[in-house]
Structure formats: C-alpha cells, structure tokens
Scaffold this motif. Structure first.
Motif, PDB file in Angstrom:
ATOM      1  N   VAL A 303       0.873  -1.275   0.089  1.00 39.33           N
ATOM      2  CA  VAL A 303      -0.145   0.081  -0.134  1.00 39.33           C
ATOM      3  C   VAL A 303       0.895   1.378  -0.042  1.00 39.33           C
ATOM      4  CG1 VAL A 303      -1.720   1.139   1.186  1.00 39.33           C
ATOM      5  CG2 VAL A 303      -1.889  -1.102   1.291  1.00 39.33           C
ATOM      6  N   THR A 304       0.658   2.222  -0.958  1.00 36.06           N
ATOM      7  CA  THR A 304       1.345   3.506  -1.080  1.00 36.06           C
ATOM      8  C   THR A 304       0.480   4.622  -0.776  1.00 36.06           C
ATOM      9  OG1 THR A 304       1.243   3.816  -3.176  1.00 36.06           O
ATOM     10  CG2 THR A 304       2.636   2.205  -2.694  1.00 36.06           C
ATOM     11  N   THR A 305       0.905   5.250   0.043  1.00 34.16           N
ATOM     12  CA  THR A 305       0.237   6.922  -0.011  1.00 34.16           C
ATOM     13  C   THR A 305       1.588   7.947  -0.417  1.00 34.16           C
ATOM     14  OG1 THR A 305       1.010   7.140   2.429  1.00 34.16           O
ATOM     15  CG2 THR A 305      -0.991   5.985   1.703  1.00 34.16           C
ATOM     16  N   GLY A 306       1.192   9.088  -0.286  1.00 34.60           N
ATOM     17  CA  GLY A 306       2.157  10.182  -0.775  1.00 34.60           C
ATOM     18  C   GLY A 306       3.260  10.203   0.336  1.00 34.60           C
ATOM     19  N   ASP A 307       3.214   9.806   1.576  1.00 32.98           N
ATOM     20  CA  ASP A 307       4.140   9.652   2.654  1.00 32.98           C
ATOM     21  C   ASP A 307       4.647   8.354   3.094  1.00 32.98           C
ATOM     22  OD1 ASP A 307       1.898   9.238   3.947  1.00 32.98           O
ATOM     23  OD2 ASP A 307       2.388  10.731   5.664  1.00 32.98           O
ATOM     24  N   ALA A 308       3.897   7.198   2.605  1.00 30.86           N
ATOM     25  CA  ALA A 308       4.198   6.069   3.419  1.00 30.86           C
ATOM     26  C   ALA A 308       3.992   4.884   2.586  1.00 30.86           C
ATOM     27  CB  ALA A 308       3.422   5.884   4.808  1.00 30.86           C
ATOM     28  N   VAL A 309       4.631   3.848   2.909  1.00 29.55           N
ATOM     29  CA  VAL A 309       4.508   2.571   2.257  1.00 29.55           C
ATOM     30  C   VAL A 309       4.377   1.595   3.124  1.00 29.55           C
ATOM     31  CG1 VAL A 309       5.561   0.804   0.420  1.00 29.55           C
ATOM     32  CG2 VAL A 309       5.858   3.589  -0.026  1.00 29.55           C
ATOM     33  N   LEU A 310       3.575   0.536   2.893  1.00 29.12           N
ATOM     34  CA  LEU A 310       3.395  -0.807   3.782  1.00 29.12           C
ATOM     35  C   LEU A 310       3.606  -1.992   2.908  1.00 29.12           C
ATOM     36  CD1 LEU A 310       2.424  -2.066   6.458  1.00 29.12           C
ATOM     37  CD2 LEU A 310       0.011  -1.887   5.281  1.00 29.12           C
ATOM     38  N   VAL A 311       4.378  -2.766   3.282  1.00 27.02           N
ATOM     39  CA  VAL A 311       4.507  -4.273   2.776  1.00 27.02           C
ATOM     40  C   VAL A 311       4.713  -5.248   3.609  1.00 27.02           C
ATOM     41  CG1 VAL A 311       6.090  -5.484   1.301  1.00 27.02           C
ATOM     42  CG2 VAL A 311       6.068  -3.018   1.233  1.00 27.02           C
ATOM     43  N   MET A 312       3.735  -6.169   3.411  1.00 30.32           N
ATOM     44  CA  MET A 312       3.586  -7.407   4.366  1.00 30.32           C
ATOM     45  C   MET A 312       2.990  -8.367   3.533  1.00 30.32           C
ATOM     46  SD  MET A 312       0.571  -6.072   6.832  1.00 30.32           S
ATOM     47  CE  MET A 312      -1.009  -5.570   6.048  1.00 30.32           C
ATOM     48  N   PRO A 313       3.049  -9.738   4.118  1.00 31.80           N
ATOM     49  CA  PRO A 313       2.354 -10.870   3.454  1.00 31.80           C
ATOM     50  C   PRO A 313       0.861 -10.651   3.793  1.00 31.80           C
ATOM     51  CG  PRO A 313       4.222 -11.622   4.787  1.00 31.80           C
ATOM     52  CD  PRO A 313       4.079 -10.235   4.989  1.00 31.80           C
ATOM     53  N   LYS A 314       0.124 -11.146   2.819  1.00 36.57           N
ATOM     54  CA  LYS A 314      -1.183 -10.952   3.135  1.00 36.57           C
ATOM     55  C   LYS A 314      -1.782 -11.719   4.480  1.00 36.57           C
ATOM     56  CE  LYS A 314      -2.974 -12.385  -0.898  1.00 36.57           C
ATOM     57  NZ  LYS A 314      -3.765 -12.717  -2.103  1.00 36.57           N
ATOM     58  N   GLU A 315      -1.078 -12.683   4.831  1.00 31.22           N
ATOM     59  CA  GLU A 315      -1.503 -13.638   5.894  1.00 31.22           C
ATOM     60  C   GLU A 315      -1.300 -12.670   7.248  1.00 31.22           C
ATOM     61  OE1 GLU A 315       0.769 -17.102   5.498  1.00 31.22           O
ATOM     62  OE2 GLU A 315       2.436 -16.204   6.328  1.00 31.22           O
ATOM     63  N   ARG A 316      -0.383 -11.692   7.115  1.00 34.37           N
ATOM     64  CA  ARG A 316      -0.230 -10.835   8.234  1.00 34.37           C
ATOM     65  C   ARG A 316      -0.937  -9.302   8.251  1.00 34.37           C
ATOM     66  NH1 ARG A 316       4.960 -11.857  10.964  1.00 34.37           N
ATOM     67  NH2 ARG A 316       4.286 -10.469  12.479  1.00 34.37           N
ATOM     68  N   ALA A 317      -1.958  -9.436   7.530  1.00 35.57           N
ATOM     69  CA  ALA A 317      -2.767  -8.158   7.284  1.00 35.57           C
ATOM     70  C   ALA A 317      -3.237  -7.676   8.537  1.00 35.57           C
ATOM     71  CB  ALA A 317      -3.889  -8.568   6.291  1.00 35.57           C
ATOM     72  N   GLN A 318      -3.607  -8.490   9.510  1.00 37.17           N
ATOM     73  CA  GLN A 318      -4.311  -8.010  10.706  1.00 37.17           C
ATOM     74  C   GLN A 318      -2.981  -7.134  11.497  1.00 37.17           C
ATOM     75  OE1 GLN A 318      -7.249  -7.375  11.428  1.00 37.17           O
ATOM     76  NE2 GLN A 318      -7.809  -8.954   9.887  1.00 37.17           N
ATOM     77  N   ASP A 319      -1.740  -7.517  11.205  1.00 36.17           N
ATOM     78  CA  ASP A 319      -0.506  -6.897  12.161  1.00 36.17           C
ATOM     79  C   ASP A 319      -0.227  -5.349  11.856  1.00 36.17           C
ATOM     80  OD1 ASP A 319      -0.388  -9.233  13.409  1.00 36.17           O
ATOM     81  OD2 ASP A 319       1.162 -10.065  12.341  1.00 36.17           O
ATOM     82  N   VAL A 320      -1.122  -4.910  10.785  1.00 37.39           N
ATOM     83  CA  VAL A 320      -0.992  -3.627  10.359  1.00 37.39           C
ATOM     84  C   VAL A 320      -1.067  -2.663  11.840  1.00 37.39           C
ATOM     85  CG1 VAL A 320      -3.133  -3.064   9.759  1.00 37.39           C
ATOM     86  CG2 VAL A 320      -1.390  -1.531   8.927  1.00 37.39           C
ATOM     87  N   ARG A 321      -1.758  -3.262  12.551  1.00 39.16           N
ATOM     88  CA  ARG A 321      -2.235  -2.464  14.047  1.00 39.16           C
ATOM     89  C   ARG A 321      -0.899  -2.404  14.721  1.00 39.16           C
ATOM     90  NH1 ARG A 321      -7.762  -4.227  16.060  1.00 39.16           N
ATOM     91  NH2 ARG A 321      -8.491  -5.331  14.325  1.00 39.16           N
ATOM     92  N   ALA A 322      -0.154  -3.376  14.545  1.00 31.23           N
ATOM     93  CA  ALA A 322       1.186  -3.364  15.411  1.00 31.23           C
ATOM     94  C   ALA A 322       2.259  -2.001  14.787  1.00 31.23           C
ATOM     95  CB  ALA A 322       2.020  -4.521  15.112  1.00 31.23           C
ATOM     96  N   VAL A 323       2.171  -1.769  13.414  1.00 23.57           N
ATOM     97  CA  VAL A 323       2.613  -0.715  12.983  1.00 23.57           C
ATOM     98  C   VAL A 323       2.211   0.637  13.274  1.00 23.57           C
ATOM     99  CG1 VAL A 323       3.102   0.432  10.672  1.00 23.57           C
ATOM    100  CG2 VAL A 323       3.093  -1.957  10.775  1.00 23.57           C
ATOM    101  N   VAL A 324       0.991   0.513  13.710  1.00 26.77           N
ATOM    102  CA  VAL A 324       0.438   2.176  14.100  1.00 26.77           C
ATOM    103  C   VAL A 324       0.508   2.125  15.520  1.00 26.77           C
ATOM    104  CG1 VAL A 324      -1.673   3.013  14.408  1.00 26.77           C
ATOM    105  CG2 VAL A 324      -1.508   1.801  12.399  1.00 26.77           C
TER     106      VAL A 324
END
Lengths: 336, 336
Positions: A303-324
């Motif tokens: 996922v890309t935005t103007g100021d950030a990029v997220l890269v993770m395996p689909k199976e870890r999708a819930q772990d975006v919370r850990a990033v936040v």
C-alpha cells in the motif's frame, strides 16, 4: 412510509493504514467499486433522497463528510462532539428526527465503511427490512460464506414475520470450530451492523436500556453518555428482534486482504489506484496512486500513500495494527 | 606535477530504477555516505582544487551537474553533444586540456557513480597513480573480495614500477569458476574504471588507436566519433600499462543490494532516506524518503520515490532492468 437513511460515519480504526489516518478514516477512502469513497457509495446505494439522509460523524470529520457528499444538506450532518460508539450515535439521530417531527419515520441505520457489490439485491433486502421495521426492531444478517472468526453472529429462531425471521440471540466472535458449526447450522448469520426501526421506537428503547444516554442527549451534554454499541447496549437486551437476510456481496473491508474478495485480479494481482508492473508476481494486493513494480514476490500487501509505504504478506494483514502502535509509541504524528 | 580530475558523469543505466531516471541518472542520487550525491562525493574525495576538476557529461545533464557542484567553474563542465562512451569522452577532455596549454598535466579519470568508503586510503592510491602516470598509462585495480562475475578484471604481470605493477591484459567478465580462480591466483584485480595518464599521452594514443575519434573531436563533429570504451578502444591495444591497486571500500553500486555492502544495518535492515518501522522484518534494503513499514518480510529491496515503488527480493536485484524494459514497451515515459 417515511424512510431516513442514518449513516454512521464517525468511526476510526487502523486496519487500513497507511491509507486510513485519524483525519481521514476508512469511510473516506476510495475503496468502493467505481472508485467512490465507501461513504459516498453507501449513500448512493440506499437510493433515498438526500434530504432523507442523515450522516452522524465525529465533529472533526464534518468538513470531510461535506466534501465527500457536497449535495447533502448541511443540517443533515450530525456531529458527535465526542465519540460514544453506536448506541448514543443512533439515539442522537433518533432524537433529531423526533425534533423534526419525524418520530414515526423508519431509520435505516447503515455503517458507512462497508462494501456492497450487488446494489439491486441490497435494495430488495432494504425494502423488506424497512417494511418490517414499521412494527419491529430489525437487524440485517449476511449468510456466512466461510467460518469467519472476525464477525459477531445472529442466531435465528423459528418464528417468521413476512420475510423476516426471529433473532434468538446475538453471539460474539466465535472460535474456528464454533464458526464452522454456525455455517452448518443454517441458523446463524453474520451481524452486518445494519439496523432498522422507527425513530420513536429506538428512542424509547434507549430511554429504557440506556437512560443515561437518553438523558445526555436531551440535556445537550453528549459527553455524559456511556460509550457502548447498539448491539450490547440495546439489541441484546430488547425483545422481539427480527432479522432480514440476503446475499448482496457484502464485505466489511476489515483488512487489506478483503480487497481480494471484492475486486477482480488484473494480471494476477488486485490493483486499486495507479499502474503496476508485475513480473513473476502473483496474488498481491496493491493499493495507492504510485506506480508499483513487483518482481518475484507473491501474496504481499503493498500500500502506497504520498508519505508512506506498507509491505507485508497477506496472511499478516491484521498486524498493521502493530505498525500503528509503533508509530504511536514513537509519536510519529504525521503518519497517524 | 599538475593534476586534473576528469570526472565521467555522462552515464545512464537502469539498475537503480526507480530512483535513477533518464533525467537523473545514478551519479546524481544521494547514495554516498553522508547523504551526498555520488558525483559530489567523487569530487570531494579527489581533493583537487575545483579549477582543476573537469566534469564530462551528456549535454542534457549539464544543468544537473551545475546544481550538484555549484562551486565548479562553468567552463569546467564539458558537454558531450551525444553519448559516445568513455574513449571519446576522455579524449574530449584531453583535447580541452591541450587547448588550455595543460597537455603535460596528469588526468585522473574517475567514474562519477561509485562509492569509496575509505577516502584516506583512496587518496594514497591516487597519489601513487598520478606519480606513475607522469610516464605511463595507469589503471587502478581493486583487490577482489569475492568471485564477482559482474566486473572485468586486470591480469597482472611480474614487472613493477614503483608501487605499480605491469598489466598483462584486460579480461572480460568471467564465469563463476573462472572468477574463483582469479581470486586464488593473486594476479587479478577488479577493473575499477579509473585511469591515469598525461593529457598529451592519451591524446596521442587516441590518434593512434582511434583516429576517427581524434578527428571527430578536432573537427568539432563529436557525433562522428565511434562509441567505444577506453578499455576496448585504447587500453587493450596500447602497450606498457601499469596498475596501482588498493583497498579503499570501493563499490560500483551496481544494484540496490550493493547498498547492503556500503551502509550498516539499522534494526536489521539497511535504510537510506526516511523513517522505517520493521516488525519481524530483517535483511531488507529500503531506500527513499517515504516512511516504509515492513511486517514479516525478509531480504527484500523496497525503493520508494514520489511516483513509484519497487518491491523485489534482493536476489532478483538485476531484474529491475526487466521492469524498465516493460515501462519502455508500454511507453510510460514519466517513469523512465
């Protein structure tokens, strides 16, 4: 029968970071078919005149709501001074309708951040629900297509009322074994978070089950209301709840991987936004306006935005919370 | 002894896409230690007064060179009207020095897009090379630290000349087995692309081995020169070449993974540019100003620019060319 769409657009949430931010939560993201925001698509699909659409939102998001729905009358954006979850938000809208002498109108309460791919089928269920809601408290269930452990369920009884069926109880998110049993039972539906009732009825139920919320709203001191969902605060306590159900391509977009269930793959990958170059790369979910070039990677979320990029395996999708959480810990406000 | 640094800054190349573009090739990227451009770092480390620095570049890149080196005298930026590889570019600089009555000066010819981490050690080798170059054609070799198949090699003879050793021949990029033999031979050095000679000497060699190039330059019709490297066009044909060698943290930054050899890892990943959040993510090379959040991915290259993102395993780093080829095929000019 007078019908108001009451759209709940006050939510936050981190599961679609980096696209969703505190100032621009999920309902404002262009994730609906046709590139519309989820909020705009929600308004479109109820097919109710805009003077009969109320949007309840958090005070800081009023401007964003108006920008997303420029034709909506300004008085139909109802600001929650503070977030108090769905029961007070719905009661606030009911109270407003009573004030407008529309207490006998049916409210179709709809989350603003879900996807529906079959709008015709949705409207058929909506009509059934509103008709039933002239007399009853009504919820909308989704026939489960997989043993989902991320949703609450409705357990149905045997009684019917036209197209609706009795709700025996609301059940919490199950474990995997229980979820599989729910599917085979034929008695369980996903709780979609859509509700239908007359404004005066839900106001009375609020007075009965959440008297502090009703008092807070009447006194204009919304912050004094308890923070509680309508499921816990009212629906699980009230009697005589009926469910309509349907199959209209519903998806709550609970994670980036949900997009793979909503959108067809192009060149083996699901792509929302700008162009892609995929070389020996399959099964990826790619979101954002930048050109994304993938070589030799499979089943990633990018996922890309103007100021950030997220890269993770689909199976870890819930772990975006850990990033936040990490961004919060490091006080990296611009990215939150 | 008068020494001129002649810096070759006309190169293009696609191996560092998406950061490198046609209009902003690798030498302008801030990949040198300290966040300098490779070009600026090249000028800094030769430690020669700027009036003794010539930068030979492609005509469309003159403005970019001046921006990168604002203190460089404008007349010391020499524009190639068209690209003709290194032999004509070097002859063009030699001809200019002769015109300036500095034909007896030593030219230190240096690529502008390499990294050197030990500048003191580099300058020691540079001094040896320039001293030897008063009499000879000199090249600079790097002691191989691995059986690299991506470089050409110098094969040394036994004769010595002060700190320099006779070059028996230039050898092309070897296969892996041959590269391993080269390491154990003790006779082979990586060809760094740095050369040292007097201006009048290399001009005579050009007249002898590439008369069309010399004629094209004298007549002001540079486009008529053949496109050929100095290795093939002159060094492999001339006799009496001497090599100096050293170990000064040289790296030609031939791919994104090279950064892992130049920069220390932070939190398990090599990061150039903006902030990172790495959760169970190690061994990645991350470049660009955006915040990059990685969850559960290892050994990837992730490069972000304002308009593009590249994601691939480190072991596929050479395949970025395939991305560029695909962009060319699709005529996606803004990304090239």
């Amino acid at each position: 029968m007078d019908i108001y769409a009451v759209i709940l657009a006050g939510g936050g949430g981190t599961r679609l970071w980096p696209s969703s931010r505190r100032k621009r939560p999920k309902q404002f993201l262009p994730l609906a078919p046709g590139g519309r925001s989820l909020l705009a698509a929600t308004v479109d699909r109820v097919a109710v005149p805009l003077d009969h659409v109320l949007v309840v939102t958090a005070a800081p998001q009023v401007a964003e709501v108006r920008a997303a729905l420029p034709a909506l009358p300004a008085k139909n954006v109802i600001a929650e001074p503070v977030a108090r979850n769905t029961a007070p938000a719905i009661a606030l809208a009911a109270h407003e309708l009573i004030r407008r002498e529309a207490g006998d109108a049916v409210m179709a309460v709809l989350p603003s951040d879900h996807v529906v791919t079959d709008e015709a089928a949705f409207r058929e269920v909506l009509e059934q629900a509103c008709a039933t809601a002239a007399q009853h408290l009504v919820t909308c269930g989704i026939r489960p297509s997989r043993p989902e452990t991320g949703y609450g369920y409705l357990e149905l009884g045997d009684a019917t009322e036209g197209p609706a069926r009795e709700v025996r109880r609301f059940v919490e998110k199950p474990d995997r074994v229980t979820a599989a049993q729910y599917i085979s039972s034929g008695r369980h539906l996903w709780n979609s978070g859509m509700f239908f009732f007359r404004a005066d009825r839900i106001w009375r139920e609020t007075q009965k089950h959440l008297p502090e919320a009703a008092k807070a709203i009447e006194s204009g001191n919304y912050a004094a209301a308890p923070s509680i969902s309508i499921d816990y605060g009212i629906m699980e306590k009230a009697s005589g709840i009926w469910a309509v159900s349907g199959d209209f391509g519903w998806n709550d977009v609970g994670s980036w991987t949900a997009l793979a269930d909503i959108f067809p793959a192009q060149d083996g990958n699901v792509r929302l936004g700008g162009p892609q170059v995929a070389i020996e790369a399959k099964g990826n979910v790619i979101v954002g306006d930048a050109l994304v070039a993938l070589v030799g990677v499979d089943d990633l979320v990018v996922v890309t935005t103007g100021d950030a990029v997220l890269v993770m395996p689909k199976e870890r999708a819930q772990d975006v919370r850990a990033v936040v959480q990490e961004l919060e810990r490091r006080k990296m406000e611009p990215y939150l």
